[in-house]
Design a protein around this motif. Structure first.
Motif, short mmCIF file in Angstrom:
data_model
loop_
_atom_site.label_atom_id
_atom_site.label_comp_id
_atom_site.label_asym_id
_atom_site.label_seq_id
_atom_site.Cartn_x
_atom_site.Cartn_y
_atom_site.Cartn_z
N GLN A 80 0.85 -1.18 -0.14
CA GLN A 80 -0.07 -0.04 0.09
C GLN A 80 0.73 1.18 0.01
N VAL A 81 1.21 1.81 -1.25
CA VAL A 81 2.14 2.87 -1.19
C VAL A 81 1.44 3.84 -2.28
N LYS A 82 1.51 4.98 -1.78
CA LYS A 82 1.11 6.21 -2.79
C LYS A 82 2.07 7.23 -3.07
N HIS A 83 2.46 7.49 -4.26
CA HIS A 83 3.55 8.59 -4.39
C HIS A 83 2.77 9.96 -5.07
N GLN A 84 2.88 11.05 -3.94
CA GLN A 84 2.15 12.34 -4.57
C GLN A 84 3.57 13.14 -5.23
N VAL A 85 3.65 13.13 -6.35
CA VAL A 85 4.38 13.81 -7.32
C VAL A 85 4.43 15.60 -6.81
N ILE A 86 5.10 16.29 -6.62
CA ILE A 86 5.05 17.75 -6.34
C ILE A 86 5.93 18.41 -7.43
N THR A 87 7.25 18.01 -7.70
CA THR A 87 8.09 18.66 -8.69
C THR A 87 8.53 17.67 -9.79
#
Lengths: 134, 134
Positions: A72-79
């Motif tokens: 259960q992993v989530k990547h929130q991309v910022i840049t």
């Protein structure tokens, strides 16, 4: 045939599209990531240290490592930063938040060098992943 | 002459030595950093965004940007990752703390691709810098 002096003209679009695709697949269907690496060629540094080695080479070893991580992993991309590299490649650096299970978000940084397959797409040659702690 | 298939055998030492040297010079004598870039060739993304562009090309433009930053800066390096790249190059990713004047430390990440000069040393081809916020 790509020469070392060739430059990827649309490196920004290639890098942006790659990053979006990579994290979508990572967070939803991680086993499919193998298609983005190249057998015996691709490299991954994953939180590598002398005391706790994390260097992997080749699709099989890389995929095994990625599959061993929490599901259960989530990547929130910022840049997302993109630059062309020699040989028609693209350097992509991503910074963002990593959410693992129900833990509080952690800052991560990851860099990829993509190289052309010769048939219009790209594969991951270099991959370095770090959580920004310490 | 370097070919695209050549591999830097001591990429780990090259990358570690480079990172140490780069931040020592940055924090003490920033004007000397120009020697590490290559005229008209090197690229820098420095906190680039569409709303506030930060893409620079060539030694003069890069050095002008670096010199415009606050003079009292200290980089505390926490991790250095190195991988070989095609053409005898080295990919170096650094994560650490950035201390600007008397502000509280900020996490930063920076990636370089070093390419061989052909005379036994390396120059910076790619440079991407990010403070990990947001």
């Amino acid at each position: 045939m790509e020469s070392q002096s060739s430059v990827c003209a649309n490196f920004e679009q290639v890098g942006q599209a790659f990053a979006s695709h990579y994290y979508n697949v990572f967070d939803s269907n991680r086993g499919q990531l193998g298609q983005l690496y190249k057998d015996e060629v691709s490299m991954l540094n994953f939180e590598h240290s002398v005391g706790r080695p994390g260097q992997f080479k080749g699709t099989a070893a890389i995929l095994q490592k990625l599959q061993s991580l929490p599901q259960q992993v989530k990547h929130q991309v910022i840049t997302i930063d993109c630059q062309p590299t020699p040989g028609g490649g693209v350097l992509v650096m991503i910074c963002g938040n990593l959410l693992v299970d129900t833990e509080i978000p952690q800052k991560f940084s990851q860099v990829f060098q993509l190289l052309p397959t010769g048939s219009g797409s790209y594969y991951i040659f270099n991959d370095i992943f770090r959580v920004n702690v310490g």
